[in-house]
Scaffold this active site. Structure first.
Site, PDB file in Angstrom:
ATOM      1  N   GLY A 156      41.952 -49.953  12.755  1.00  0.00           N
ATOM      2  CA  GLY A 156      43.273 -50.231  12.175  1.00  0.00           C
ATOM      3  C   GLY A 156      43.161 -51.431  11.246  1.00  0.00           C
ATOM      4  O   GLY A 156      42.083 -51.735  10.725  1.00  0.00           O
ATOM      5  N   ARG A 157      44.280 -52.137  11.096  1.00  0.00           N
ATOM      6  CA  ARG A 157      44.305 -53.268  10.162  1.00  0.00           C
ATOM      7  C   ARG A 157      43.254 -54.321  10.513  1.00  0.00           C
ATOM      8  O   ARG A 157      42.501 -54.789   9.661  1.00  0.00           O
ATOM      9  CB  ARG A 157      45.697 -53.921  10.182  1.00  0.00           C
ATOM     10  CG  ARG A 157      46.769 -53.089   9.529  1.00  0.00           C
ATOM     11  CD  ARG A 157      48.125 -53.694   9.822  1.00  0.00           C
ATOM     12  NE  ARG A 157      48.510 -53.377  11.182  1.00  0.00           N
ATOM     13  CZ  ARG A 157      49.476 -52.537  11.505  1.00  0.00           C
ATOM     14  NH1 ARG A 157      50.182 -51.949  10.573  1.00  0.00           N
ATOM     15  NH2 ARG A 157      49.758 -52.281  12.768  1.00  0.00           N
ATOM     16  N   ILE A 158      43.199 -54.703  11.814  1.00  0.00           N
ATOM     17  CA  ILE A 158      42.289 -55.793  12.196  1.00  0.00           C
ATOM     18  C   ILE A 158      40.837 -55.323  12.154  1.00  0.00           C
ATOM     19  O   ILE A 158      39.947 -56.038  11.689  1.00  0.00           O
ATOM     20  CB  ILE A 158      42.680 -56.357  13.578  1.00  0.00           C
ATOM     21  CG1 ILE A 158      44.082 -56.981  13.488  1.00  0.00           C
ATOM     22  CG2 ILE A 158      41.660 -57.381  14.068  1.00  0.00           C
ATOM     23  CD1 ILE A 158      44.675 -57.404  14.826  1.00  0.00           C
ATOM     24  N   ARG A 178      41.143 -42.975  16.262  1.00  0.00           N
ATOM     25  CA  ARG A 178      41.866 -41.736  16.584  1.00  0.00           C
ATOM     26  C   ARG A 178      41.697 -40.710  15.475  1.00  0.00           C
ATOM     27  O   ARG A 178      41.545 -39.531  15.718  1.00  0.00           O
ATOM     28  CB  ARG A 178      43.354 -42.033  16.817  1.00  0.00           C
ATOM     29  CG  ARG A 178      43.642 -42.362  18.266  1.00  0.00           C
ATOM     30  CD  ARG A 178      45.063 -42.723  18.449  1.00  0.00           C
ATOM     31  NE  ARG A 178      45.381 -43.885  17.602  1.00  0.00           N
ATOM     32  CZ  ARG A 178      46.325 -44.780  17.871  1.00  0.00           C
ATOM     33  NH1 ARG A 178      47.071 -44.632  18.942  1.00  0.00           N
ATOM     34  NH2 ARG A 178      46.544 -45.794  17.081  1.00  0.00           N
ATOM     35  N   ILE A 238      38.313 -58.663  20.936  1.00  0.00           N
ATOM     36  CA  ILE A 238      39.510 -59.463  20.644  1.00  0.00           C
ATOM     37  C   ILE A 238      40.759 -58.588  20.805  1.00  0.00           C
ATOM     38  O   ILE A 238      41.815 -58.928  20.290  1.00  0.00           O
ATOM     39  CB  ILE A 238      39.473 -60.115  19.237  1.00  0.00           C
ATOM     40  CG1 ILE A 238      39.544 -59.069  18.119  1.00  0.00           C
ATOM     41  CG2 ILE A 238      38.254 -60.996  19.058  1.00  0.00           C
ATOM     42  CD1 ILE A 238      39.953 -59.677  16.769  1.00  0.00           C
ATOM     43  N   ARG A 240      42.285 -56.269  23.995  1.00  0.00           N
ATOM     44  CA  ARG A 240      42.905 -56.608  25.271  1.00  0.00           C
ATOM     45  C   ARG A 240      41.822 -56.531  26.341  1.00  0.00           C
ATOM     46  O   ARG A 240      40.960 -55.634  26.311  1.00  0.00           O
ATOM     47  CB  ARG A 240      44.035 -55.630  25.628  1.00  0.00           C
ATOM     48  CG  ARG A 240      45.320 -55.812  24.817  1.00  0.00           C
ATOM     49  CD  ARG A 240      46.038 -57.110  25.190  1.00  0.00           C
ATOM     50  NE  ARG A 240      47.286 -57.300  24.460  1.00  0.00           N
ATOM     51  CZ  ARG A 240      47.412 -57.955  23.315  1.00  0.00           C
ATOM     52  NH1 ARG A 240      46.358 -58.499  22.727  1.00  0.00           N
ATOM     53  NH2 ARG A 240      48.598 -58.102  22.740  1.00  0.00           N
ATOM     54  N   GLU A 269      44.313 -62.188  32.608  1.00  0.00           N
ATOM     55  CA  GLU A 269      44.571 -63.524  32.033  1.00  0.00           C
ATOM     56  C   GLU A 269      45.650 -64.241  32.820  1.00  0.00           C
ATOM     57  O   GLU A 269      46.622 -63.600  33.222  1.00  0.00           O
ATOM     58  CB  GLU A 269      45.000 -63.375  30.567  1.00  0.00           C
ATOM     59  CG  GLU A 269      43.842 -62.925  29.702  1.00  0.00           C
ATOM     60  CD  GLU A 269      44.229 -62.658  28.258  1.00  0.00           C
ATOM     61  OE1 GLU A 269      45.301 -63.105  27.821  1.00  0.00           O
ATOM     62  OE2 GLU A 269      43.432 -62.007  27.577  1.00  0.00           O
ATOM     63  N   HIS A 287      42.093 -66.481  24.382  1.00  0.00           N
ATOM     64  CA  HIS A 287      43.028 -65.599  23.648  1.00  0.00           C
ATOM     65  C   HIS A 287      43.664 -66.332  22.442  1.00  0.00           C
ATOM     66  O   HIS A 287      44.881 -66.531  22.406  1.00  0.00           O
ATOM     67  CB  HIS A 287      44.101 -65.059  24.602  1.00  0.00           C
ATOM     68  CG  HIS A 287      44.666 -63.746  24.123  1.00  0.00           C
ATOM     69  ND1 HIS A 287      45.126 -62.750  24.969  1.00  0.00           N
ATOM     70  CD2 HIS A 287      44.875 -63.261  22.863  1.00  0.00           C
ATOM     71  CE1 HIS A 287      45.570 -61.730  24.260  1.00  0.00           C
ATOM     72  NE2 HIS A 287      45.429 -62.016  22.976  1.00  0.00           N
ATOM     73  N   ILE A 288      42.809 -66.702  21.493  1.00  0.00           N
ATOM     74  CA  ILE A 288      43.298 -67.526  20.365  1.00  0.00           C
ATOM     75  C   ILE A 288      43.031 -66.887  19.001  1.00  0.00           C
ATOM     76  O   ILE A 288      43.059 -67.581  17.979  1.00  0.00           O
ATOM     77  CB  ILE A 288      42.677 -68.946  20.408  1.00  0.00           C
ATOM     78  CG1 ILE A 288      41.136 -68.878  20.454  1.00  0.00           C
ATOM     79  CG2 ILE A 288      43.223 -69.759  21.575  1.00  0.00           C
ATOM     80  CD1 ILE A 288      40.455 -70.221  20.189  1.00  0.00           C
TER      81      ILE A 288
END
Ligand code: GLV
Length: 323
Positions: A156-158, A178, A238, A240, A269, A287-288
């Site tokens: 996707g975008r990231i 997908r 990065i 989940r 977390e 998680h930054i």
């Protein structure tokens, strides 16, 4: 008419709060208070809008009690913490924050890969412990990125932002997704589509997780995938935490069946599996990925804008970030 009541579950950039102050009566919770479903269930019935964090469990039972609630705006792009189908059934809108964090996360994925492939964490600990006695020809040798294959799960975008950066470092891009990307995007990245994640894992020197957490991606990286990954390979996550079976990953790192992992997200977390804490060549961060001043403010403004639009009766088709 009374002003709408807006709950922001914990402190966020000031100017986002100031913006929402003009929309309604804002309450800002204390950090962690609304990570508990019980507190949320108790307080949410008093509010018309909720801005929550990715750690806020917005479950069906929470939503069912919240009879005035019109919108849940997640201060995050991933929204696996929200029961979206329950919200839809109850007529509550859900918004997330796509696009605004893409570049920060692309930068961060690249940094995490470089830190892991060049042993920043272990080397820094070595230095801080006073063990640096001078330059060594064989100290902390890492994996060079040029010419290596980066396999991206979830383009996707990231995923694409990471791919662009990695390509500039001379990496070859493989991906599973997908659906296959349009050919113009594929050719700009010179990316090769591999539909089977197992085959992607087999071919990749670096496997990067950039997919959302769904029932299909839960523990996508399991023993089978870790066994398939080449021994010199690195895992980057990065997305989940629960996309990875953390206990099995820790075992693989301790046994040396893969060579390293860069993780910004964890299964439970803020708890981090103790075997990961002691694993070799493991870069562990809290998680930054989206944590820049610019991006966190943009995330807040996008979520706040959805709240403003929903509370003022804007048509859904004009709200860009409803899910
Ligand atoms: C962060 O993890 C996000 O989903 O925005």
């Amino acid at each position: 008419m009374s002003r709408p009541k807006i709950l922001i579950t914990e402190p966020i950039p000031d100017n986002v709060i100031e913006y929402l102050d003009r929309v309604g009566e804002v309450t800002v919770g204390r950090k962690g208070t609304y990570d508990s479903e019980d507190t949320l269930r108790k307080d949410l019935p008093n509010y018309d809008a909720l801005m929550c964090m990715l750690s806020t469990p917005v479950s069906r039972s929470v939503l069912e009690q919240a009879s005035s609630l019109k919108i849940v705006a997640n201060f995050a792009v991933g929204y696996n913490n929200i029961d979206v189908s329950a919200a839809k059934e109850l007529g509550i809108k859900v918004a997330n924050t796509p696009d605004v964090l893409t570049e920060a996360c692309g930068d961060f994925a690249m940094a995490l890969l470089m830190a892991t492939s060049r042993h920043f964490n272990d080397a820094e600990q070595y230095l801080r412990a006073g063990n640096f006695k001078g330059w060594e020809p064989l100290g902390f040798l890492g994996m060079e990125l040029r010419g290596k294959k980066l396999g991206i799960v979830g383009m996707g975008r990231i995923g694409q932002a990471f791919a662009h950066r990695a390509k500039a470092f001379g990496m070859n891009i493989l991906y599973s997704n997908r659906s296959q990307l349009p050919s113009d995007i594929e050719s700009s990245l010179e990316a090769e589509y591999i539909s089977d994640v197992r085959e992607l894992a087999r071919q990749s020197d670096v496997l990067s997780l950039n997919c959302p957490l769904t029932p299909e991606t839960h523990h996508l990286v399991d023993k089978e995938i870790l066994d398939i990954m080449p021994q010199h390979s690195i895992l980057i996550n990065i997305s989940r935490g629960p996309v990875v079976d953390e206990e099995t990953l820790a075992k693989a790192l301790h046994e040396g069946s893969i060579s390293g992992a860069g993780l910004d997200v964890f299964e439970e977390e803020p708890t981090v599996h103790p075997e990961l804490l002691s694993a070799p060549n493991c870069t562990l961060l809290p998680h930054i990925a989206s944590a820049t001043y610019e991006t966190r403010e943009a995330i807040g403004m996008l979520a706040a804008n959805a709240i403003k639009q929903v509370l003022s009766g804007t048509d859904d088709s004009e709200i860009s970030n409803l899910v």
